[in-house]
Design a protein around this motif. Sequence first.
Motif, PDB file in Angstrom:
ATOM      1  N   SER A 188      53.473  42.180  30.914  1.00 33.82           N
ATOM      2  CA  SER A 188      52.036  41.922  31.010  1.00 33.82           C
ATOM      3  C   SER A 188      51.304  43.234  30.768  1.00 33.82           C
ATOM      4  CB  SER A 188      51.676  41.381  32.405  1.00 33.82           C
ATOM      5  OG  SER A 188      52.033  42.317  33.412  1.00 33.82           O
ATOM      6  N   ASN A 243      47.233  38.478  39.206  1.00 31.05           N
ATOM      7  CA  ASN A 243      47.148  38.472  37.749  1.00 31.05           C
ATOM      8  C   ASN A 243      47.642  37.125  37.212  1.00 31.05           C
ATOM      9  OD1 ASN A 243      47.754  38.755  34.983  1.00 31.05           O
ATOM     10  ND2 ASN A 243      48.399  40.882  35.196  1.00 31.05           N
ATOM     11  N   ARG A 244      46.795  36.411  36.540  1.00 31.03           N
ATOM     12  CA  ARG A 244      47.104  35.087  36.002  1.00 31.03           C
ATOM     13  C   ARG A 244      48.322  35.092  35.083  1.00 31.03           C
ATOM     14  NH1 ARG A 244      44.181  30.373  34.185  1.00 31.03           N
ATOM     15  NH2 ARG A 244      45.469  29.583  32.481  1.00 31.03           N
ATOM     16  N   ARG A 245      48.423  36.076  34.234  1.00 32.41           N
ATOM     17  CA  ARG A 245      49.515  36.159  33.267  1.00 32.41           C
ATOM     18  C   ARG A 245      50.871  36.201  33.976  1.00 32.41           C
ATOM     19  NH1 ARG A 245      53.028  35.639  29.188  1.00 32.41           N
ATOM     20  NH2 ARG A 245      54.464  37.410  29.166  1.00 32.41           N
ATOM     21  N   VAL A 298      51.628  34.873  36.839  1.00 27.81           N
ATOM     22  CA  VAL A 298      51.949  33.536  37.338  1.00 27.81           C
ATOM     23  C   VAL A 298      52.484  32.677  36.199  1.00 27.81           C
ATOM     24  CG1 VAL A 298      51.062  31.496  38.510  1.00 27.81           C
ATOM     25  CG2 VAL A 298      50.147  33.740  39.079  1.00 27.81           C
TER      26      VAL A 298
END
Lengths: 545, 139
Positions: free
Chosen positions: A65, A100-102, A104
């Motif tokens: 990421s 952090n969305r990425r 997940v």
Amino acid sequence: MAGTAARGCAGAWRRAWRRPGPCAAPRAQRAAACSARGGAVPAGHSGLAPWVPVVGLEVHAQISSNSKLFSGSQVQFAAPPNSLVSFFDASLPGTLPVLNRRCVEAAVMTGLALNCSINKKSLFDRKHYFYADLPAGYQITQQRVPIAVNGSLSYSLCINNKMSQMVTKTVRIKQIQLEQDSGKSLHDDTRSQTLVDLNRAGVGLMEVVMEPDMCCGEEAAAAVRELQLILQTLGSSQAVMAEGQLRVDANVSVHHSGEPYGVRTELKNINSLRFLAKAVDYEIQRQIEELENGGIILNETRVFDSKLGCTVPLRDKEGKQDYRFMPEPNLPPLILYDAKSLPANMNHQQVINIDWIHERLPDLPSVKREKLVEQYGILPEHSFTLMNEDGLAEFFENVVKQTQMKPKKVIGWILKDLLGYLKEHSLTVKESPVSSYLLADLLNLLEKKEISSTAAKQVLAELWKGEGKTALEIVKEQKLQLLQDQKELEQICQAVIDRQENEVMAIKAGNRKVLNKLIGLVQRETQGRSSPVLVKQLLEKKLSE
Amino acid sequence: MRALPLGRWVRAWRGPPRGLRGLSAHRDPPQQKVSVEVLDHLEHLALVDFRDAEGVERLQKAIEFADQLHEVNTDGVEPMDSVLEDRCLYLREDDVTEGNCTKELLENAREKVEEYFVAPPGNIPLPKLEERETFLQGS
């Protein structure tokens, strides 16, 4: 989940196991031992029942990421010390974690690829311990309810050290959890101090916990290799062990068949697949020898010393750690959705849809392997090797596209000749001086019978020098073209027959092997520019007249 | 949106709240004193120093205070570990927005070597109970 898990192995053994209940004291018992080589590990001099080694793995994969798991600082391998560190990473007071969305999404992709159930609600916890590279004094992890559970990973092994026989094995995935990485400690023993770089502190990790379904170093390495390929295909982690993006801890124990599991040791500091296999096998041997000599195994952590090829106890541990897990008070539960449970009026950016991610998963290596076999008619073990080298499958497909030669013949050139050269010079496919275009060009000459296969190998050696010449140019330079004039060839064959009276008599008397000598003589006359197959045909025809 | 979590507490309460410092007549006999082993273990784990009898007594009182939670009947009630549990967990976009503040971070470091923080070589564990000077030894 009661049931029989049957896993194929050359020796066709079966394991029957029950998932242990809450008060099961002896753990699941195995009916038979396993070994990639088709047998249990034999006992030493004591003559007792064979030993059954048990290997479980905990793999930490760094998430690929841009920024860290709970902060906006950058994720990058080599950077000036402490330059990629935010106030949160340094655990300065007043800072809070922001997920952090990425990261997940990466964990969900990995969970789906490993056939896990994704927990729609997972929780974050704090794991407390003191170390200089853990500024907060705790690591945020998922101990109670991780993001994914109960999956499986299938991998292939060659048995008998031959590529010709492959067997598929499965290891259960207990869970996948999201957690923070710690910083790096550089030990300066001369000045009795540790230098701490927090660039890595807070980077997102996926911990993949594999059940103890493996039984030797080879299985452990093969399982990790397959996981590595899957992660790289998904893009959720680059999984390069040398850069610390993939770290493996192994749990090893031995017991006698039918008895409860033995005490396990944890092996750390394993930096490559090769060392993983070595460390595990060494530890299995060490434990067997220790027990056979009447000793006991301590539940300890050991590190692998690659120079000495052995495991040694890690003395820095202060007894058994009490991590005092507690819920992370600053993070509410992580809620994931699927097509059915998707909330109507929520900001898209705040919603993670498991089904949406599932639909967009790329072809996993195992699927890709099958497709290669189906599409090109190559053997499974060829497909395995193609997928095992980064970029090789693509190279192979490019050559096939550009040549008339059948894929089944092309594969030989790829796996033996090209790969052979690459390995000899320690090059990756991307670094190959021979491009797929050049190789296809060469193979076309061979296919059109303009050169012999021996000549083709000579040309390849020349191409390897990377001097920018094409195959045709090299053929012309070294005069490797096959003689196209059949009459001339027939004349030469006749001349050889006329000269070698003794050999001709031997052949006519029944000694076919002498024919090879005549073929050799013709080859010499033609300076290698004749096809041995054609020469043999002509000679045989003439000799039978 | 479901009912406020407070509702659960109201249903579960057996009675009005006790005074913050008073002991309840309904309570079990006072808990046993915290053992020396546990105190030593805590000192190792959390690197706290109970220092003297008053420190330990303060711990004891804190435990008794927290024990009041046992008065609440929580049969069949889901544990709540945070008042945030109904909040949405905010998801941040994967952009680089922080870092590059090496100088500021190192400002507070007592010792530094070329932009590295300096720490002792590995953990130095607290000496064992018998080997260190602590009033716990006398207990």
